[in-house]
Design a protein around this motif. Structure first.
Motif, PDB file in Angstrom:
ATOM      1  N   LEU A  37       0.733  -1.232   0.139  1.00  0.00           N
ATOM      2  CA  LEU A  37      -0.162   0.050  -0.057  1.00  0.00           C
ATOM      3  C   LEU A  37       0.939   1.205  -0.042  1.00  0.00           C
ATOM      4  CD1 LEU A  37      -2.528  -1.003   2.608  1.00  0.00           C
ATOM      5  CD2 LEU A  37      -2.803  -1.261   0.370  1.00  0.00           C
ATOM      6  N   TRP A  38       0.340   2.360  -0.607  1.00  0.00           N
ATOM      7  CA  TRP A  38       1.106   3.750  -0.530  1.00  0.00           C
ATOM      8  C   TRP A  38       0.312   4.341   0.554  1.00  0.00           C
ATOM      9  CZ3 TRP A  38       2.186   6.318  -5.829  1.00  0.00           C
ATOM     10  CH2 TRP A  38       3.173   5.503  -6.567  1.00  0.00           C
ATOM     11  N   PRO A  39       1.123   4.657   1.547  1.00  0.00           N
ATOM     12  CA  PRO A  39       0.489   5.342   2.895  1.00  0.00           C
ATOM     13  C   PRO A  39      -0.334   6.832   2.600  1.00  0.00           C
ATOM     14  CG  PRO A  39       2.781   5.218   3.150  1.00  0.00           C
ATOM     15  CD  PRO A  39       2.423   4.226   1.806  1.00  0.00           C
ATOM     16  N   ALA A  40       0.208   7.276   1.518  1.00  0.00           N
ATOM     17  CA  ALA A  40      -0.256   8.616   1.183  1.00  0.00           C
ATOM     18  C   ALA A  40      -1.604   8.640   0.891  1.00  0.00           C
ATOM     19  CB  ALA A  40       0.713   9.265   0.298  1.00  0.00           C
ATOM     20  N   VAL A  41      -2.002   7.356   0.512  1.00  0.00           N
ATOM     21  CA  VAL A  41      -3.343   7.287   0.002  1.00  0.00           C
ATOM     22  C   VAL A  41      -4.146   6.325   0.975  1.00  0.00           C
ATOM     23  CG1 VAL A  41      -4.842   6.261  -2.011  1.00  0.00           C
ATOM     24  CG2 VAL A  41      -2.550   7.146  -2.462  1.00  0.00           C
ATOM     25  N   TYR A  42      -3.668   5.427   1.412  1.00  0.00           N
ATOM     26  CA  TYR A  42      -4.384   4.561   2.438  1.00  0.00           C
ATOM     27  C   TYR A  42      -3.941   4.883   3.742  1.00  0.00           C
ATOM     28  CZ  TYR A  42      -5.106   2.419  -2.047  1.00  0.00           C
ATOM     29  OH  TYR A  42      -5.411   2.125  -3.239  1.00  0.00           O
ATOM     30  N   PRO A  43      -4.738   5.662   4.572  1.00  0.00           N
ATOM     31  CA  PRO A  43      -4.245   6.067   5.962  1.00  0.00           C
ATOM     32  C   PRO A  43      -4.276   4.912   6.812  1.00  0.00           C
ATOM     33  CG  PRO A  43      -6.551   6.747   5.377  1.00  0.00           C
ATOM     34  CD  PRO A  43      -6.009   6.215   4.062  1.00  0.00           C
ATOM     35  N   PRO A  44      -3.951   5.027   8.151  1.00  0.00           N
ATOM     36  CA  PRO A  44      -4.108   4.031   9.210  1.00  0.00           C
ATOM     37  C   PRO A  44      -5.262   3.950   9.869  1.00  0.00           C
ATOM     38  CG  PRO A  44      -2.939   5.863  10.245  1.00  0.00           C
ATOM     39  CD  PRO A  44      -3.065   5.996   8.495  1.00  0.00           C
ATOM     40  N   ASP A  45      -6.390   3.525   8.809  1.00  0.00           N
ATOM     41  CA  ASP A  45      -7.723   3.582   9.390  1.00  0.00           C
ATOM     42  C   ASP A  45      -8.032   1.773   9.806  1.00  0.00           C
ATOM     43  OD1 ASP A  45     -10.617   3.237   9.450  1.00  0.00           O
ATOM     44  OD2 ASP A  45     -10.991   4.648   7.764  1.00  0.00           O
ATOM     45  N   PRO A  46      -8.805   1.871  10.853  1.00  0.00           N
ATOM     46  CA  PRO A  46      -8.919   0.314  11.315  1.00  0.00           C
ATOM     47  C   PRO A  46      -9.929  -0.377  10.369  1.00  0.00           C
ATOM     48  CG  PRO A  46      -8.836   1.576  13.013  1.00  0.00           C
ATOM     49  CD  PRO A  46      -8.873   2.735  11.938  1.00  0.00           C
ATOM     50  N   LEU A  47     -10.723   0.465   9.578  1.00  0.00           N
ATOM     51  CA  LEU A  47     -11.771   0.141   8.654  1.00  0.00           C
ATOM     52  C   LEU A  47     -11.116  -0.826   7.392  1.00  0.00           C
ATOM     53  CD1 LEU A  47     -14.658   2.343   8.986  1.00  0.00           C
ATOM     54  CD2 LEU A  47     -14.459   0.170  10.003  1.00  0.00           C
ATOM     55  N   VAL A  48      -9.814   0.093   6.927  1.00  0.00           N
ATOM     56  CA  VAL A  48      -9.014  -0.266   6.004  1.00  0.00           C
ATOM     57  C   VAL A  48      -8.506  -1.552   6.149  1.00  0.00           C
ATOM     58  CG1 VAL A  48      -6.969   0.233   4.329  1.00  0.00           C
ATOM     59  CG2 VAL A  48      -8.431   1.872   5.001  1.00  0.00           C
ATOM     60  N   GLY A  49      -7.945  -1.686   7.291  1.00  0.00           N
ATOM     61  CA  GLY A  49      -7.387  -3.070   7.665  1.00  0.00           C
ATOM     62  C   GLY A  49      -8.342  -4.153   7.754  1.00  0.00           C
ATOM     63  N   GLU A  50      -9.660  -4.055   8.264  1.00  0.00           N
ATOM     64  CA  GLU A  50     -10.715  -5.069   8.614  1.00  0.00           C
ATOM     65  C   GLU A  50     -10.902  -5.306   7.159  1.00  0.00           C
ATOM     66  OE1 GLU A  50     -15.226  -5.129  10.361  1.00  0.00           O
ATOM     67  OE2 GLU A  50     -13.789  -3.504  11.026  1.00  0.00           O
ATOM     68  N   ARG A  51     -11.118  -4.214   6.064  1.00  0.00           N
ATOM     69  CA  ARG A  51     -11.732  -4.716   4.734  1.00  0.00           C
ATOM     70  C   ARG A  51     -10.678  -5.588   4.211  1.00  0.00           C
ATOM     71  NH1 ARG A  51     -13.435  -6.633   1.268  1.00  0.00           N
ATOM     72  NH2 ARG A  51     -14.444  -6.098  -0.723  1.00  0.00           N
ATOM     73  N   ILE A  52      -9.338  -5.375   4.293  1.00  0.00           N
ATOM     74  CA  ILE A  52      -8.311  -6.492   3.770  1.00  0.00           C
ATOM     75  C   ILE A  52      -8.431  -7.720   4.297  1.00  0.00           C
ATOM     76  CG2 ILE A  52      -5.702  -6.536   3.698  1.00  0.00           C
ATOM     77  CD1 ILE A  52      -5.855  -3.620   3.287  1.00  0.00           C
TER      78      ILE A  52
END
Length: 272
Positions: A37-52
């Motif tokens: 992931l490019w962290p400038a686009v995908y922030p440290p959001d728990p929902l992002v981690g959960e979706r993955i």
């Protein structure tokens, strides 16, 4: 989830960093096991981690932390990267195992300064439990495989390694044969792609837009992988193919499927 040498990883940059929903859909359709992931686009959001995680995917690397080497640091951002602290925050929050690293510098930077900068970054990675991998290329202070391996070793940090981007190796300096003498455990990330035989006139632009799908260029990909694996490297294979035309024509899901199929053909040829 720890991935191994038979696993494929999809770089979000290959799909021009779409929404997390589209990225996950494409990765699953293409048969990938993980994401970079490019962290400038995908922030440290728990929902992002959960979706993955819900899709059965692992976050492998964050790309990238960029560090100035030598004097006269103008301060970041040096490209379009997220701030250093944000990269490591995202890595910790999303469960990434590694952080890709680019060293940038003026012409006056030297090897000792590169070692110091990389060691400091590795210490920052260790504080949140991630490895740090230095990506070398012809326009960076440490441009070739052998010198890069020496710099990584000189840091004395167990969580420090190399990112091997096939595009940068192909256009030198150095050669894939160099990896026969580099211990495989030093290589933490492999970025697979293909390239035209001759360097494009505008290499910097081509690097971001005109890479080729594995098997559609001039590289001996199977031979290169056999050399790297023969040295003991167990890193998964990340598809980092910036091909704007193919992505536009096929869309994110179609392009991811093309990349996954192409990579599996290369792996079958290389490792049987």
């Amino acid at each position: 989830m720890t991935l191994g040498p038979d696993d494929l990883v999809l770089s979000s940059g290959s799909l021009d960093n779409p929404s997390i929903e589209t990225l996950v859909e494409a990765a699953v359709a293409g048969g990938f096991a993980g994401l970079t992931l490019w962290p400038a686009v995908y922030p440290p959001d728990p929902l992002v981690g959960e979706r993955i995680r819900d899709a059965g995917l692992a976050v492998v690397d964050m790309d990238a932390a960029i560090v100035w080497v030598g004097p006269d640091d103008p301060g970041g951002p040096y490209y379009e990267e997220a701030p250093r602290e944000a990269v490591f925050e995202a890595a910790a929050a999303l469960g990434a195992t590694g952080v890709n690293t680019l060293l940038v510098c003026p012409g006056s930077a030297n090897r000792e300064q590169a070692v110091e900068a990389l060691a400091n970054l590795a210490d920052q990675g260790a504080s949140v439990g991630v490895d740090v991998y230095m990506e070398f290329s012809r326009n960076r202070p440490i441009p070739d495989p052998l010198a890069s391996a020496e710099v990584v070793t000189a840091t004395g940090r167990a969580n420090c390694g190399l990112t091997v981007d096939f595009w940068h190796v192909f256009y030198g300096p150095g050669d894939f044969a160099d990896f026969a003498s580099i211990p495989g455990y030093l290589i933490g990330a492999i970025q697979l792609n293909d390239a035209p035989a001759a360097p494009p006139d505008d290499l910097a632009w081509a690097t971001r837009h005109l890479r080729r799908v594995p098997g559609e260029g001039a590289m001996d990909l199977a031979g290169a992988l056999r050399t790297i694996r023969g040295a003991g490297c167990q890193a998964p294979i990340t598809l980092e193919v910036f091909d704007s035309g193919r992505l536009e024509a096929l869309g994110p899901v179609g392009f991811a499927c093309l990349l996954g199929d192409a990579a599996r053909r290369v792996l079958d040829e290389a490792l049987g």
